[in-house]
Design a protein around this motif. Structure first.
Motif, mmCIF file in Angstrom:
data_model
loop_
_atom_site.group_PDB
_atom_site.id
_atom_site.type_symbol
_atom_site.label_atom_id
_atom_site.label_comp_id
_atom_site.label_asym_id
_atom_site.label_seq_id
_atom_site.Cartn_x
_atom_site.Cartn_y
_atom_site.Cartn_z
ATOM 1 N N VAL A 265 0.854 -1.189 0.000
ATOM 2 C CA VAL A 265 0.000 0.000 0.000
ATOM 3 C C VAL A 265 0.887 1.235 0.000
ATOM 4 N N MET A 266 0.739 2.039 -1.053
ATOM 5 C CA MET A 266 1.514 3.258 -1.198
ATOM 6 C C MET A 266 0.694 4.456 -0.727
ATOM 7 N N GLY A 267 1.188 5.150 0.300
ATOM 8 C CA GLY A 267 0.514 6.360 0.743
ATOM 9 C C GLY A 267 0.749 7.501 -0.218
ATOM 10 N N HIS A 268 -0.320 8.184 -0.592
ATOM 11 C CA HIS A 268 -0.331 9.418 -1.377
ATOM 12 C C HIS A 268 -0.321 9.171 -2.885
ATOM 13 N N ALA A 269 0.821 8.864 -3.479
ATOM 14 C CA ALA A 269 0.887 8.573 -4.926
ATOM 15 C C ALA A 269 0.242 9.678 -5.739
ATOM 16 N N ILE A 270 0.691 10.894 -5.526
ATOM 17 C CA ILE A 270 0.082 12.052 -6.200
ATOM 18 C C ILE A 270 0.756 12.346 -7.528
ATOM 19 N N HIS A 271 2.081 12.432 -7.516
ATOM 20 C CA HIS A 271 2.821 12.910 -8.688
ATOM 21 C C HIS A 271 3.483 11.715 -9.382
ATOM 22 N N LEU A 301 -3.041 17.204 -5.632
ATOM 23 C CA LEU A 301 -4.379 16.662 -5.817
ATOM 24 C C LEU A 301 -4.295 15.273 -6.439
ATOM 25 N N PHE A 302 -4.686 14.278 -5.684
ATOM 26 C CA PHE A 302 -4.662 12.899 -6.162
ATOM 27 C C PHE A 302 -5.658 12.715 -7.301
ATOM 28 N N ASP A 303 -5.276 11.915 -8.299
ATOM 29 C CA ASP A 303 -6.118 11.673 -9.472
ATOM 30 C C ASP A 303 -6.930 10.390 -9.253
ATOM 31 N N MET A 304 -8.059 10.534 -8.574
ATOM 32 C CA MET A 304 -8.899 9.376 -8.260
ATOM 33 C C MET A 304 -9.423 8.695 -9.509
ATOM 34 N N ASP A 305 -9.886 9.473 -10.472
ATOM 35 C CA ASP A 305 -10.473 8.862 -11.662
ATOM 36 C C ASP A 305 -9.449 8.050 -12.451
ATOM 37 N N GLU A 337 -13.741 17.293 -2.183
ATOM 38 C CA GLU A 337 -13.219 18.613 -2.566
ATOM 39 C C GLU A 337 -12.007 18.483 -3.490
ATOM 40 N N VAL A 338 -11.117 17.536 -3.192
ATOM 41 C CA VAL A 338 -9.958 17.319 -4.063
ATOM 42 C C VAL A 338 -10.414 16.901 -5.454
#
Length: 429
Positions: A265-271, A301-305, A337-338
């Motif tokens: 499990v990787m925390g964050h993974a934003i960029h 901002l994490f890219d959920m989609d 919100e993100v």
């Protein structure tokens, strides 16, 4: 043992609503959950269950919503006391707040006090399971596991492995990190409802030798979780590039040492680069989305989609104390919100999924927790959808269930948690 029938509104999931659509969520206005010996025996219409089980003791929650307990996919219990500290980005946050606080966990009494406070706060907010980073001290793991066991909780936790770029007194070695973790696995993993997580903090604070030893532990104990951080901030990524110049990108460091794949499990993974996105998809590595910390510390901002579109397992996480709230409701609101800032409004069904079944599946606990379903443990949250005057007046105008639920997601806090059940046992009378 006489079964108990809990009556109220219920929300079940037949699948991930990001993939299967909103029809995967089933709301019952007057549903029921039949519980015996710590597990759910049946979930159905309340009157159907009442007629089929006339001997059951009935607990009627009225119009309150019965949900599975919230599952926090990434948290630092050792940072409980420094939550909401002012004005730092990631690396400065660690040096200014986190590391001085974590030094205190060499004291077993301090670790025990914070563990109890952390679990009290979690349960007050309906969090019945969490994946926790402890500190380098074995005492910190023992304290949290012991307190969780006493409360009958399902807990995932591990000793942080950290042998460089940290203060004296907060560093182990590749050998001691491995051996201490192996001893903790033997002591706690699979004991009751407890699970161990192999926990290298993140690539910059571990030498290649330590990452190799962490990978060896994960290979030797594949039923353990493995948790770490990935691509939270730009400065961190540049630091990793300087420390590991031979690796293509940040994720490649973890890949090289066997720290990816199912259970990781990787925390964050934003960029993330395109290659990293594809590697997460192909390898089955999960992500813990930490929206309150990503905004509080200014990470991005994490890219959920994109994650959901690739089929990457995603859970929701408070990330306390970089995260600014123990409330999973507030964390769902921040995720909304993100996503809005990225151009899409997440549906309430998607938000509830992330906070329950999504996190449980990331932690490979979906067969035990995270859904209202027969056979799962009866870890439940009873949610008041009119817990404050502002929420009550908005919910009263709702024309359907989702519109009535959404104000509690956006505005709710611990006052919305009417009760919590652990293995069928209510915390409040």
């Amino acid at each position: 043992m006489q079964p108990t029938l809990h009556l109220g509104q219920t929300l079940e999931f037949d699948g991930n609503p990001f993939h299967a659509g909103l029809d995967a969520a089933r709301h019952r206005r007057r549903g029921g959950v039949l519980v015996a010996e710590g597990r759910m025996l049946a979930v159905d219409e309340g009157e159907t269950l009442r007629a089929a089980h006339p001997q059951a003791q009935v607990t009627d929650h009225g119009a309150r919503l019965i949900l599975p307990g919230f599952v926090d996919a990434h948290a630092h219990y050792s940072q409980t006391a420094i939550i909401a500290s002012w004005g730092k980005r990631l690396i400065d946050w660690l040096n200014t707040y986190t590391f001085p606080e974590e030094m205190r966990f060499a004291d077993p009494a301090h670790a025990a006090r914070i563990a109890e406070t952390y679990l009290d706060l979690n349960l007050a907010n309906g969090i019945t399971t969490a994946a926790c980073y402890c500190t380098i001290h074995t005492e910190s793991v023992d304290a949290l596991m012991r307190a969780s066991e006493a409360r009958g909780l399902a807990m995932v936790a591990g000793k942080v492995m950290m042998d460089r770029n940290a203060p004296e007194g907060l560093r182990d070695t590749a050998r001691s990190g491995h051996d201490d973790s192996a001893a903790l696995i033997a002591r706690w993993h699979g004991r009751g409802r407890l699970r161990y997580a192999i926990t290298p903090r993140f690539a910059p604070t571990s030498t290649p030798e330590q990452l190799e030893s962490a990978g060896a532990l994960f290979a030797a104990h594949p039923d353990c979780a493995m948790q770490t951080h990935l691509s939270e901030q730009a400065e961190e990524i540049a630091w990793v590039r300087a420390l590991f110049p031979q690796d293509t990108d940040y994720l490649a460091v973890y890949e090289r040492f066997g720290l990816t794949g199912p259970g990781a499990v990787m925390g964050h993974a934003i960029h993330l680069s395109d290659r990293e996105w594809a590697a997460l998809r192909d390898g089955g590595t999960g992500i813990a989305h930490c929206p309150t910390s990503n905004t509080f510390i200014g990470s991005g901002l994490f890219d959920m989609d994109r994650a959901q579109g690739l089929g990457i397992p995603v859970g929701l996480a408070t990330d306390v104390g970089g995260g600014s709230s123990f409330s999973m409701l507030r964390t769902m609101a921040a995720a909304y919100e993100v996503a809005q800032l990225r151009g899409r409004a997440l549906h309430p069904a998607e938000l509830v999924w992330l906070a329950t079944a999504g996190s449980a599946e990331v932690l490979r606990l979906g067969h035990e927790i995270g859904r209202l379903a027969p056979g799962r443990m009866a870890d439940l949250v009873i949610l008041d959808l009119a817990s404050t005057p502002v929420i009550a007046q908005r919910a009263a105008r709702a024309t359907g269930f989702w519109e009535a639920l959404f104000p509690t997601i956006m505005l709710g806090d611990d006052r919305a948690i009417a009760n919590v059940l652990i293995a069928g046992q209510p915390l409040r009378p």
